[in-house]
Design an enzyme around this catalytic site. Structure first.
Site, PDB file in Angstrom:
ATOM      1  N   LYS A  85       0.802  -1.173   0.152  1.00 15.26           N
ATOM      2  CA  LYS A  85       0.040   0.180   0.137  1.00 15.26           C
ATOM      3  C   LYS A  85       0.602   1.441  -0.017  1.00 15.26           C
ATOM      4  O   LYS A  85       0.132   2.447   0.321  1.00 15.26           O
ATOM      5  CB  LYS A  85      -0.950  -0.038   1.310  1.00 15.26           C
ATOM      6  CG  LYS A  85      -0.024  -0.132   2.685  1.00 15.26           C
ATOM      7  CD  LYS A  85      -1.023   0.440   3.687  1.00 15.26           C
ATOM      8  CE  LYS A  85      -0.292   1.779   4.024  1.00 15.26           C
ATOM      9  NZ  LYS A  85      -1.026   2.640   4.864  1.00 15.26           N
ATOM     10  N   SER A 125      -9.412   2.095  -2.372  1.00 15.52           N
ATOM     11  CA  SER A 125      -8.575   3.163  -1.929  1.00 15.52           C
ATOM     12  C   SER A 125      -9.348   4.373  -2.543  1.00 15.52           C
ATOM     13  O   SER A 125      -9.780   4.357  -3.813  1.00 15.52           O
ATOM     14  CB  SER A 125      -7.205   3.343  -1.881  1.00 15.52           C
ATOM     15  OG  SER A 125      -6.445   4.542  -2.082  1.00 15.52           O
ATOM     16  N   THR A 127      -7.710   6.666  -3.862  1.00 23.95           N
ATOM     17  CA  THR A 127      -6.991   7.055  -4.746  1.00 23.95           C
ATOM     18  C   THR A 127      -7.514   6.626  -6.351  1.00 23.95           C
ATOM     19  O   THR A 127      -7.079   7.098  -7.220  1.00 23.95           O
ATOM     20  CB  THR A 127      -5.579   6.485  -4.649  1.00 23.95           C
ATOM     21  OG1 THR A 127      -4.369   6.794  -5.308  1.00 23.95           O
ATOM     22  CG2 THR A 127      -5.493   4.863  -4.626  1.00 23.95           C
ATOM     23  N   TYR A 150       0.114   1.424  -7.593  1.00 23.00           N
ATOM     24  CA  TYR A 150      -0.713   1.364  -6.567  1.00 23.00           C
ATOM     25  C   TYR A 150      -2.337   1.417  -6.900  1.00 23.00           C
ATOM     26  O   TYR A 150      -3.020   0.915  -6.705  1.00 23.00           O
ATOM     27  CB  TYR A 150      -0.279   2.202  -5.120  1.00 23.00           C
ATOM     28  CG  TYR A 150      -1.419   1.929  -4.053  1.00 23.00           C
ATOM     29  CD1 TYR A 150      -2.105   3.097  -3.963  1.00 23.00           C
ATOM     30  CD2 TYR A 150      -1.434   1.034  -3.257  1.00 23.00           C
ATOM     31  CE1 TYR A 150      -3.200   3.001  -2.827  1.00 23.00           C
ATOM     32  CE2 TYR A 150      -2.421   0.834  -2.241  1.00 23.00           C
ATOM     33  CZ  TYR A 150      -3.151   1.867  -2.080  1.00 23.00           C
ATOM     34  OH  TYR A 150      -4.137   1.936  -1.157  1.00 23.00           O
ATOM     35  N   LYS A 154      -5.715  -0.727  -7.548  1.00 23.45           N
ATOM     36  CA  LYS A 154      -6.919  -1.055  -6.933  1.00 23.45           C
ATOM     37  C   LYS A 154      -8.115  -0.855  -7.993  1.00 23.45           C
ATOM     38  O   LYS A 154      -9.050  -1.290  -7.845  1.00 23.45           O
ATOM     39  CB  LYS A 154      -7.086   0.287  -6.114  1.00 23.45           C
ATOM     40  CG  LYS A 154      -6.078   0.080  -4.691  1.00 23.45           C
ATOM     41  CD  LYS A 154      -6.461  -1.039  -3.772  1.00 23.45           C
ATOM     42  CE  LYS A 154      -5.434  -1.108  -2.644  1.00 23.45           C
ATOM     43  NZ  LYS A 154      -5.742  -2.113  -1.848  1.00 23.45           N
ATOM     44  N   LEU A 201       2.062  10.682   5.879  1.00 24.33           N
ATOM     45  CA  LEU A 201       2.126  11.967   6.838  1.00 24.33           C
ATOM     46  C   LEU A 201       2.399  11.462   8.232  1.00 24.33           C
ATOM     47  O   LEU A 201       3.260  11.828   8.905  1.00 24.33           O
ATOM     48  CB  LEU A 201       1.002  12.744   6.622  1.00 24.33           C
ATOM     49  CG  LEU A 201       1.322  14.139   7.499  1.00 24.33           C
ATOM     50  CD1 LEU A 201       2.461  14.954   7.187  1.00 24.33           C
ATOM     51  CD2 LEU A 201      -0.191  14.971   7.198  1.00 24.33           C
ATOM     52  N   ARG A 232      -6.842  16.531   3.331  1.00 25.88           N
ATOM     53  CA  ARG A 232      -7.284  15.065   3.157  1.00 25.88           C
ATOM     54  C   ARG A 232      -8.246  14.698   4.301  1.00 25.88           C
ATOM     55  O   ARG A 232      -8.509  15.364   5.189  1.00 25.88           O
ATOM     56  CB  ARG A 232      -6.089  14.230   3.316  1.00 25.88           C
ATOM     57  CG  ARG A 232      -4.936  14.333   2.413  1.00 25.88           C
ATOM     58  CD  ARG A 232      -5.090  13.911   0.989  1.00 25.88           C
ATOM     59  NE  ARG A 232      -4.336  13.951   0.064  1.00 25.88           N
ATOM     60  CZ  ARG A 232      -3.823  14.936  -0.856  1.00 25.88           C
ATOM     61  NH1 ARG A 232      -4.735  16.044  -0.596  1.00 25.88           N
ATOM     62  NH2 ARG A 232      -3.091  14.892  -1.724  1.00 25.88           N
ATOM     63  N   ASP A 297       0.477  14.924  -5.803  1.00 25.73           N
ATOM     64  CA  ASP A 297      -0.471  15.380  -4.794  1.00 25.73           C
ATOM     65  C   ASP A 297      -1.262  16.154  -5.266  1.00 25.73           C
ATOM     66  O   ASP A 297      -1.107  17.144  -5.970  1.00 25.73           O
ATOM     67  CB  ASP A 297       0.578  16.223  -3.713  1.00 25.73           C
ATOM     68  CG  ASP A 297       1.034  15.078  -2.513  1.00 25.73           C
ATOM     69  OD1 ASP A 297       0.705  14.102  -2.763  1.00 25.73           O
ATOM     70  OD2 ASP A 297       1.901  15.348  -1.998  1.00 25.73           O
TER      71      ASP A 297
HETATM   72  C1  WQD Z   1      -0.949  13.173   2.935  1.00 26.73           C
HETATM   73  C2  WQD Z   1      -0.563  14.728   3.091  1.00 26.73           C
HETATM   74  C3  WQD Z   1       1.326  14.979   1.426  1.00 26.73           C
HETATM   75  C4  WQD Z   1       4.245  13.048   3.745  1.00 26.73           C
HETATM   76  C5  WQD Z   1      -1.928   8.094  -0.167  1.00 26.73           C
HETATM   77  C6  WQD Z   1      -2.858   7.088  -0.915  1.00 26.73           C
HETATM   78  C7  WQD Z   1      -3.947   6.585  -0.202  1.00 26.73           C
HETATM   79  C8  WQD Z   1      -3.269   6.091   1.001  1.00 26.73           C
HETATM   80  C9  WQD Z   1      -2.815   6.790   1.848  1.00 26.73           C
HETATM   81  C10 WQD Z   1      -3.038   3.663   1.183  1.00 26.73           C
HETATM   82  C11 WQD Z   1      -0.045  15.062   1.305  1.00 26.73           C
HETATM   83  C12 WQD Z   1       1.684  15.504   2.874  1.00 26.73           C
HETATM   84  C13 WQD Z   1       3.264  13.569   3.411  1.00 26.73           C
HETATM   85  C14 WQD Z   1       5.312  13.999   4.322  1.00 26.73           C
HETATM   86  C15 WQD Z   1       3.963  15.946   3.798  1.00 26.73           C
HETATM   87  N1  WQD Z   1      -2.675   4.803   0.831  1.00 26.73           N
HETATM   88  N2  WQD Z   1       3.075  14.871   3.378  1.00 26.73           N
HETATM   89  N3  WQD Z   1       5.145  15.358   4.360  1.00 26.73           N
HETATM   90  O1  WQD Z   1      -0.991  11.034  -0.341  1.00 26.73           O
HETATM   91  O2  WQD Z   1      -2.929  11.635   0.667  1.00 26.73           O
HETATM   92  O3  WQD Z   1      -2.789   9.344   0.119  1.00 26.73           O
HETATM   93  O4  WQD Z   1      -1.619   7.433   1.106  1.00 26.73           O
HETATM   94  O5  WQD Z   1      -4.095   3.328   1.958  1.00 26.73           O
HETATM   95  O6  WQD Z   1      -4.342   5.632  -0.997  1.00 26.73           O
HETATM   96  O7  WQD Z   1      -3.206   7.635  -1.885  1.00 26.73           O
HETATM   97  O8  WQD Z   1      -1.180  10.129   1.980  1.00 26.73           O
HETATM   98  O9  WQD Z   1      -0.039  10.509   3.986  1.00 26.73           O
HETATM   99  O10 WQD Z   1       0.973  10.461   1.801  1.00 26.73           O
HETATM  100  O11 WQD Z   1       0.189  12.314   2.132  1.00 26.73           O
HETATM  101  O12 WQD Z   1       3.829  17.119   3.576  1.00 26.73           O
HETATM  102  O13 WQD Z   1       6.459  13.791   4.778  1.00 26.73           O
HETATM  103  O14 WQD Z   1       0.589  14.868   3.603  1.00 26.73           O
HETATM  104  O15 WQD Z   1       1.941  15.882   0.478  1.00 26.73           O
HETATM  105  O16 WQD Z   1      -0.649  16.247   0.970  1.00 26.73           O
HETATM  106  P1  WQD Z   1      -2.182  10.661   0.550  1.00 26.73           P
HETATM  107  P2  WQD Z   1      -0.083  10.867   2.497  1.00 26.73           P
END
Ligand code: WQD
Length: 336
Positions: A85, A125, A127, A150, A154, A201, A232, A297
């Site tokens: 994932k 997801s 996504t 990924y 899905k 994140l 998000r 993003d």
């Molecule tokens: C969230 C926000 C980043 C890391 C993806 C998949 C989704 C799910 C979750 C599996 C974004 C910002 C992140 C960092 C940051 N995957 N960020 N600094 O991309 O919304 O979703 O992961 O289940 O299906 O699409 O999640 O947590 O990666 O990012 O600023 O070090 O945090 O730019 O805006 P995302 P994320």
């Protein structure tokens, strides 16, 4: 009543759902190959629930071993959490993602078919929506252009499930589109602890909070949102897990068919809001800097959760503060 097979049940979402299944009186069987999890998680599921369950260490791609599980247990439904994932990792390892997520699911479905097991809950997801006219995603929207391998896996599996039902309407299938799962069980015994540098994140914030990583880089603050950082729909993993129990109950009480639900709170939260809530609730420092945007993003996306409320009687109940408190409690008390 037969047993519920939980594939990837030692993983983040799988383990939390295993806890809720056991707590709701279900008998479960877990399979996992520990490619993205550890055996200690199984012990902690037992500690939390004071319940036992059968476990098989196997890769669900191993058809022979998988059939043995169906031979030895009366399985009545399958919840599939065995997908890889990490979006970023899928870009560098597309074959592993297609093989594990898509081929693995095909082996699982074909084995289910052979043993006459026709209730299936799939972890999809948000996504899969990709770029849409509205950032508030509704289930009737068409699946979008995948932004990563990924996401492609899905989308492909959702299509496979719809085609499977068209060919054989004896199936009952729930497709659950997760938004952004975060948090951990209140016991602090299970949670998310990805190997290496986290993509997502919240796990990154956790590693900075325990000083395993120096500082968080916020990927861009020039997005079209109130504070400029991406928004998000973060949802507590326990709320998400309970959504699976509701989906299983829906399949048990409904006609055959394919049922698709968003699992999200319906409230978009920005990166800065999440980071500042984590700092405030836990009274802990999380140094951060603003960096450049991360490719792919979107400014924001979040769930319209109405359908899950109306048809599953499911709503997310835990707050952003709960998510931040439980995330910290887990990582701060981790022993393994
Ligand atoms: C969230 C926000 C980043 C890391 C993806 C998949 C989704 C799910 C979750 C599996 C974004 C910002 C992140 C960092 C940051 N995957 N960020 N600094 O991309 O919304 O979703 O992961 O289940 O299906 O699409 O999640 O947590 O990666 O990012 O600023 O070090 O945090 O730019 O805006 P995302 P994320």
């Amino acid at each position: 009543m037969g047993k519920i097979l939980v594939t990837g049940g030692a993983g983040y979402i799988g383990s939390h759902t295993a806890v809720e299944l056991l707590n709701s009186g279900r008998e479960i069987v877990i399979i996992d190959n520990f490619s993205n999890s550890k055996p200690i998680v199984l012990e902690n599921i037992k500690k939390i629930t004071n319940k036992d369950f059968k476990f098989y260490e196997l890769d669900y791609l191993d058809r022979e071993k998988l059939e043995k599980v169906f031979e030895e247990n009366k399985i009545e439904a399958v919840l599939n959490f065995a997908g890889f994932k990490a979006v970023g990792e899928s870009v560098t390892k597309p074959l592993e993602y297609y093989y594990n997520n898509v081929s693995g699911c095909l082996v699982l479905l074909d084995t289910m078919k052979k043993y006459g097991v026709k209730k299936f809950v799939f972890s999809s997801s948000a996504t899969i929506y990709g770029i849409q006219k509205s950032t508030k995603y509704v289930e009737k929207m068409k699946r979008g252009i995948p932004t990563s391998p990924y996401a492609s896996t899905k989308i492909m599996i959702e299509q496979i499930l719809e085609d499977l039902y068209k060919a054989d309407n004896s199936w009952k299938i729930a497709i659950l589109r997760y938004f952004n799962p975060v948090g951990a069980h209140e016991s602090g015994l299970i949670g998310e602890n990805p190997k290496g540098i986290p993509n997502n994140l919240m796990p990154f914030i956790q590693k900075v909070a325990i000083k395993e990583l120096k500082e968080l880089t916020i990927f861009g603050d020039d997005y079209n949102t109130p504070d400029g950082t991406c928004r998000r729909d973060y949802l507590h993993v326990v709320d998400l897990s309970i959504g699976h129990i509701k989906a299983l109950e829906k399949l048990e009480s409904s006609e055959n068919g394919v049922y698709i639900y968003n699992l999200g709170t319906g409230t978009p939260i920005s990166v800065l809001e999440l980071v500042n809530t984590f700092i405030k609730v836990n009274n802990i420092d999380v140094p951060y800097k603003i960096g450049k945007r991360r490719d792919g993003d979107l400014d924001e996306f979040y769930a319209e959760p109405k359908k899950a409320k109306e048809e599953l009687n499911w709503v997310a109940t835990k707050t952003l503060e709960d998510m931040c408190r439980d995330s910290w409690n887990y990582i701060a008390s981790k022993k393994d």
